[in-house]
Design an enzyme around this catalytic site. Structure first.
Site, PDB file in Angstrom:
ATOM      1  N   CYS A 100       0.789  -1.280  -0.215  1.00 36.27           N
ATOM      2  CA  CYS A 100      -0.083   0.091   0.011  1.00 36.27           C
ATOM      3  C   CYS A 100       0.803   1.309   0.212  1.00 36.27           C
ATOM      4  CB  CYS A 100      -0.896   0.033   1.376  1.00 36.27           C
ATOM      5  SG  CYS A 100      -1.915  -1.395   1.487  1.00 36.27           S
ATOM      6  N   HIS A 117      -6.275   1.750   4.840  1.00 35.11           N
ATOM      7  CA  HIS A 117      -6.748   0.790   3.912  1.00 35.11           C
ATOM      8  C   HIS A 117      -7.407  -0.389   4.922  1.00 35.11           C
ATOM      9  CE1 HIS A 117      -7.368  -1.467   0.440  1.00 35.11           C
ATOM     10  NE2 HIS A 117      -6.419  -2.407   0.512  1.00 35.11           N
ATOM     11  N   HIS A 119     -10.477  -3.804   4.003  1.00 37.59           N
ATOM     12  CA  HIS A 119     -11.152  -4.844   3.346  1.00 37.59           C
ATOM     13  C   HIS A 119     -12.632  -4.981   3.780  1.00 37.59           C
ATOM     14  CE1 HIS A 119      -7.183  -6.555   1.504  1.00 37.59           C
ATOM     15  NE2 HIS A 119      -7.238  -5.571   1.540  1.00 37.59           N
ATOM     16  N   GLU A 146     -28.089  10.923   9.262  1.00 38.78           N
ATOM     17  CA  GLU A 146     -27.159  11.811  10.104  1.00 38.78           C
ATOM     18  C   GLU A 146     -25.728  11.462  10.111  1.00 38.78           C
ATOM     19  OE1 GLU A 146     -26.937  14.497  13.336  1.00 38.78           O
ATOM     20  OE2 GLU A 146     -28.450  14.106  11.954  1.00 38.78           O
ATOM     21  N   HIS A 202     -12.630  -4.782  -3.448  1.00 40.63           N
ATOM     22  CA  HIS A 202     -11.416  -4.998  -2.562  1.00 40.63           C
ATOM     23  C   HIS A 202     -11.612  -4.414  -1.445  1.00 40.63           C
ATOM     24  CE1 HIS A 202      -6.795  -4.096  -2.917  1.00 40.63           C
ATOM     25  NE2 HIS A 202      -7.216  -3.834  -1.780  1.00 40.63           N
TER      26      HIS A 202
END
EC number: 4.2.1.109
Length: 240
Positions: A100, A117, A119, A146, A202
């Protein structure tokens, strides 16, 4: 630089009694995200920028077991490509850098202080629903909920309101994580006020000005994605 890192791995960069130090925060966050089902099977990642240092969780390590000594540290700014040009100042020799990394760097280049990140299953499901209902080029949209108030309008623009429509761009997945970087950059350019980008089939990348903002925005988005999936089951529209 590589020889220097090998001989002196700068362990002091990840040794601190301060619970707010990035090397302590990242393992804590990863444990929370694992318990929430966001980073199962070593997937996902977290990175924090502090000054001219970037702290990144490693690749291939069970997220609930990460320790401070597992954390990579990069100088910032640093080249995204090629990977060999990245300026690691701490690199655990037995571990692999996160795939990443260039995507995190993209967020930091735009002023983020933390990038997450996940999943998340809810994130994946909304990307599939958007594709089926609106086509592959559409973004995720929801209004009159809200929790939308937990998402910023954009840098320095305050928070979204109840009647606003939240829009999150969606990019297509690739065989290798690093290959998402170009699409992520394009989505950021097309949606300059966004703090998140979904990746079809992903997961999602979420960033914020600091750790607390990135975390709470990620929580708010996951809530909204789950709500959107349940609303779809009931035939309720996402945008009123």
């Amino acid at each position: 630089m590589a020889q220097e890192v090998e001989n002196n791995n700068n362990d002091h960069l990840v040794q601190s009694s301060d619970p707010e130090h990035p090397a302590n925060l990242i393992p804590e966050l990863c444990r929370k995200f694992y318990n929430w089902g966001w980073v199962t099977g070593t997937g996902g990642g977290t990175s924090i920028r502090r000054g001219d240092h970037i702290f990144i969780a490693p690749s291939g390590v069970q997220k609930e077991l990460i320790q401070p000594h597992n954390i990579f540290v990069l100088e910032f700014p640093t080249p995204k490509y090629p990977p060999s040009d990245r300026k690691y100042i701490r690199k655990p020799l037995e571990l692999k850098p996160s795939a990443c990394t260039p995507l995190f760097l993209t967020a930091f280049e735009r002023g983020a202080g933390c990038c997450i990140h996940t999943h998340s299953q809810w994130a994946v499901l909304v990307t599939l629903l958007v594709e089926r209902e609106k086509g592959p080029d559409a973004c995720f949209e929801i209004s009159n909920i809200e929790q939308i108030k937990g998402i910023p309008r954009g840098k320095g623009k305050g928070m979204l309101g109840f009647f606003d429509t939240l829009k999150i761009p969606i990019i297509e997945n690739t065989a290798f994580e690093e290959d998402l970087t170009g699409s992520l950059e394009k989505a950021m350019d097309q949606y300059p006020d966004t703090y998140a980008v979904l990746v079809r089939r992903h997961g999602i990348y979420v960033w914020g000005d600091d750790v607390a903002k990135a975390k709470t925005q990620c929580e708010s988005l996951d809530y909204l994605f789950q709500l959107a999936v349940e609303m779809h089951k009931l035939g309720l529209p996402w945008v009123k």
